[in-house]
Design a protein around this motif. Structure first.
Motif, PDB file in Angstrom:
ATOM      1  N   ILE A 161       0.840  -1.200   0.000  1.00 58.99           N
ATOM      2  CA  ILE A 161       0.000   0.000   0.000  1.00 58.99           C
ATOM      3  C   ILE A 161       0.876   1.251   0.000  1.00 58.99           C
ATOM      4  O   ILE A 161       0.592   2.234  -0.686  1.00 58.99           O
ATOM      5  CB  ILE A 161      -0.960  -0.002   1.212  1.00 58.99           C
ATOM      6  CG1 ILE A 161      -2.008  -1.105   1.052  1.00 58.99           C
ATOM      7  CG2 ILE A 161      -1.650   1.362   1.365  1.00 58.99           C
ATOM      8  CD1 ILE A 161      -2.933  -1.265   2.245  1.00 58.99           C
ATOM      9  N   GLY A 162       1.966   1.194   0.761  1.00 55.00           N
ATOM     10  CA  GLY A 162       2.883   2.330   0.821  1.00 55.00           C
ATOM     11  C   GLY A 162       3.623   2.588  -0.474  1.00 55.00           C
ATOM     12  O   GLY A 162       4.198   3.665  -0.664  1.00 55.00           O
ATOM     13  N   LEU A 163       3.623   1.613  -1.386  1.00 55.63           N
ATOM     14  CA  LEU A 163       4.339   1.746  -2.659  1.00 55.63           C
ATOM     15  C   LEU A 163       3.394   1.996  -3.842  1.00 55.63           C
ATOM     16  O   LEU A 163       3.860   2.230  -4.961  1.00 55.63           O
ATOM     17  CB  LEU A 163       5.149   0.471  -2.939  1.00 55.63           C
ATOM     18  CG  LEU A 163       6.289   0.157  -1.953  1.00 55.63           C
ATOM     19  CD1 LEU A 163       6.851  -1.225  -2.230  1.00 55.63           C
ATOM     20  CD2 LEU A 163       7.391   1.207  -2.033  1.00 55.63           C
ATOM     21  N   ILE A 173       5.094   6.278   4.787  1.00 48.51           N
ATOM     22  CA  ILE A 173       6.117   5.749   5.700  1.00 48.51           C
ATOM     23  C   ILE A 173       5.556   4.717   6.677  1.00 48.51           C
ATOM     24  O   ILE A 173       6.126   3.628   6.827  1.00 48.51           O
ATOM     25  CB  ILE A 173       6.829   6.895   6.441  1.00 48.51           C
ATOM     26  CG1 ILE A 173       7.634   7.737   5.434  1.00 48.51           C
ATOM     27  CG2 ILE A 173       7.747   6.352   7.549  1.00 48.51           C
ATOM     28  CD1 ILE A 173       8.302   8.948   6.033  1.00 48.51           C
ATOM     29  N   PRO A 174       4.452   4.991   7.396  1.00 51.87           N
ATOM     30  CA  PRO A 174       3.931   3.982   8.333  1.00 51.87           C
ATOM     31  C   PRO A 174       3.585   2.654   7.673  1.00 51.87           C
ATOM     32  O   PRO A 174       3.741   1.594   8.286  1.00 51.87           O
ATOM     33  CB  PRO A 174       2.681   4.656   8.918  1.00 51.87           C
ATOM     34  CG  PRO A 174       2.922   6.109   8.744  1.00 51.87           C
ATOM     35  CD  PRO A 174       3.672   6.238   7.464  1.00 51.87           C
ATOM     36  N   LEU A 198       6.733   0.693   7.033  1.00 55.50           N
ATOM     37  CA  LEU A 198       7.255   0.121   8.277  1.00 55.50           C
ATOM     38  C   LEU A 198       6.606  -1.218   8.612  1.00 55.50           C
ATOM     39  O   LEU A 198       7.078  -1.942   9.484  1.00 55.50           O
ATOM     40  CB  LEU A 198       7.051   1.102   9.432  1.00 55.50           C
ATOM     41  CG  LEU A 198       7.907   2.378   9.401  1.00 55.50           C
ATOM     42  CD1 LEU A 198       7.495   3.326  10.527  1.00 55.50           C
ATOM     43  CD2 LEU A 198       9.385   2.038   9.510  1.00 55.50           C
ATOM     44  N   GLY A 199       5.519  -1.535   7.912  1.00 60.13           N
ATOM     45  CA  GLY A 199       4.856  -2.824   8.127  1.00 60.13           C
ATOM     46  C   GLY A 199       5.775  -4.003   7.873  1.00 60.13           C
ATOM     47  O   GLY A 199       5.621  -5.057   8.490  1.00 60.13           O
ATOM     48  N   ILE A 200       6.735  -3.860   6.962  1.00 65.96           N
ATOM     49  CA  ILE A 200       7.707  -4.930   6.698  1.00 65.96           C
ATOM     50  C   ILE A 200       8.493  -5.246   7.959  1.00 65.96           C
ATOM     51  O   ILE A 200       8.679  -6.418   8.334  1.00 65.96           O
ATOM     52  CB  ILE A 200       8.674  -4.510   5.564  1.00 65.96           C
ATOM     53  CG1 ILE A 200       7.983  -4.639   4.213  1.00 65.96           C
ATOM     54  CG2 ILE A 200       9.931  -5.351   5.574  1.00 65.96           C
ATOM     55  CD1 ILE A 200       7.819  -6.057   3.715  1.00 65.96           C
TER      56      ILE A 200
END
Length: 315
Positions: free
Chosen positions: A94-96, A179-180, A183-185
């Motif tokens: 989602i962040g990408l 960013i958040p 950070l899930g990875i």
């Protein structure tokens, strides 16, 4: 005792990390609506964004069946380790994701796919973590242990709420919302590392030799009424949980237009209170009748709904 405490801690922390991943979308729904669901009316964009949040729940029952089957056939630990690790992948994705302005309708479609994957993994996490901890502890502590595990998931939501306010604040460019999610990875690998060294539960070791082909079907045949009752209990818990932590947040910010700092002052104490009251009520369930406790809570929710929404509309 030390081993049991380690198991409870690993279950709670893993649960917190996974629910950080799953709840994050809800706290960022107002921001995501701008990038993935552009519309002339911001309220319509928000409804579409929350609709995608709801889509994640379509695959949660399926995830519960899949990871439950893995847990029954190959071990609770394996199911828990896979669920927390796999959850981190769609969260980071989602962040990408490119935005609607970049790839058009493909952006919301890919977002929907990520949410479906998140729901699948979340379906195996909360129940699996609770089961894992419960099977390692005596039956006299079931309520308290269940309260601890649930407070772990709420702690993850608190972390997601904090990230939501930090990265949607005016001091950061709006693009920092990614960013958040990225950070899930890290959250996934931390959860996996904590769980991989845990011992398997005694209950699984006892049943390992039975070789039941489809455990879920056996449960449905033996106790269909219990399955239906359990689904009903989960509906009450789940709808209330996300009404408090996601809907109210979006409603107060986008409809009532409550100031960010004021909203933080409302939501944070609510979540902190929930973390501690869960453990108290869990202990109460061990001392009192759990059925009566749940019935009292469900009736109280019905009575509280009307004044709560009246107060929300007053701002």
């Amino acid at each position: 005792m030390q081993k049991q405490n380690k198991i409870i801690a690993a279950s709670m922390i893993g649960n917190a990390l996974e629910f950080y991943d799953f709840s994050l979308y809800g706290f960022f729904a107002p921001i995501l609506s701008q990038f993935f669901f552009p519309a002339d009316n911001p309220f319509v964009s928000l409804i579409q964004s929350l609709g995608v949040f709801a889509i994640g729940f379509l695959t949660r029952p399926l995830g519960g069946m899949i990871f439950g089957h893995i847990g029954d056939k190959w071990g609770r630990k394996k199911a828990l380790s896979y669920s927390v690790l796999l959850m981190s992948l769609p969260t980071a994705a989602i962040g990408l994701l490119p935005t609607y302005d970049q790839i058009g309708v493909w952006a919301p479609l890919l977002l929907v796919l990520c949410r479906l994957c998140q729901g699948l993994c979340a379906g195996g996490e909360y129940n699996g973590a609770a089961l894992f901890a419960l099977e390692h502890n005596p039956a006299t502590k079931r309520g308290f242990i269940g309260g601890l595990i649930t407070s772990g998931s709420v702690s993850g939501a608190l972390l997601g709420l904090g990230m939501g306010y930090i990265f949607t604040h005016k001091i950061f460019p709006v693009e920092f919302w990614r960013i958040p999610f990225l950070l899930g990875i890290a959250a996934g690998f931390v959860g996996y590392y904590m769980r991989r060294s845990l011992p398997e539960t005694p209950a699984f070791e006892e049943k390992r030799a039975q070789h039941i082909k489809v455990p879920l079907w056996e449960v449905i045949k033996e106790n269909p009424r219990g399955v239906i009752q359990t689904i009903g209990i989960a509906c009450v818990c789940g709808s209330t949980y996300y009404m408090q932590l996601v809907f109210v947040n979006a409603y107060l910010s986008q409809v009532i237009h409550m100031d960010l700092n004021q909203l933080l002052g409302v939501m944070t104490p609510l979540i902190v209170f929930k973390i501690f009251i869960l453990q108290i009520l869990g202990k109460w369930a061990d001392l009192w009748d759990p059925y009566k406790l749940m019935l009292t809570a469900a009736l109280s929710l019905i009575l509280a709904a009307f004044p709560i929404f009246f107060l929300l509309n007053m701002g």
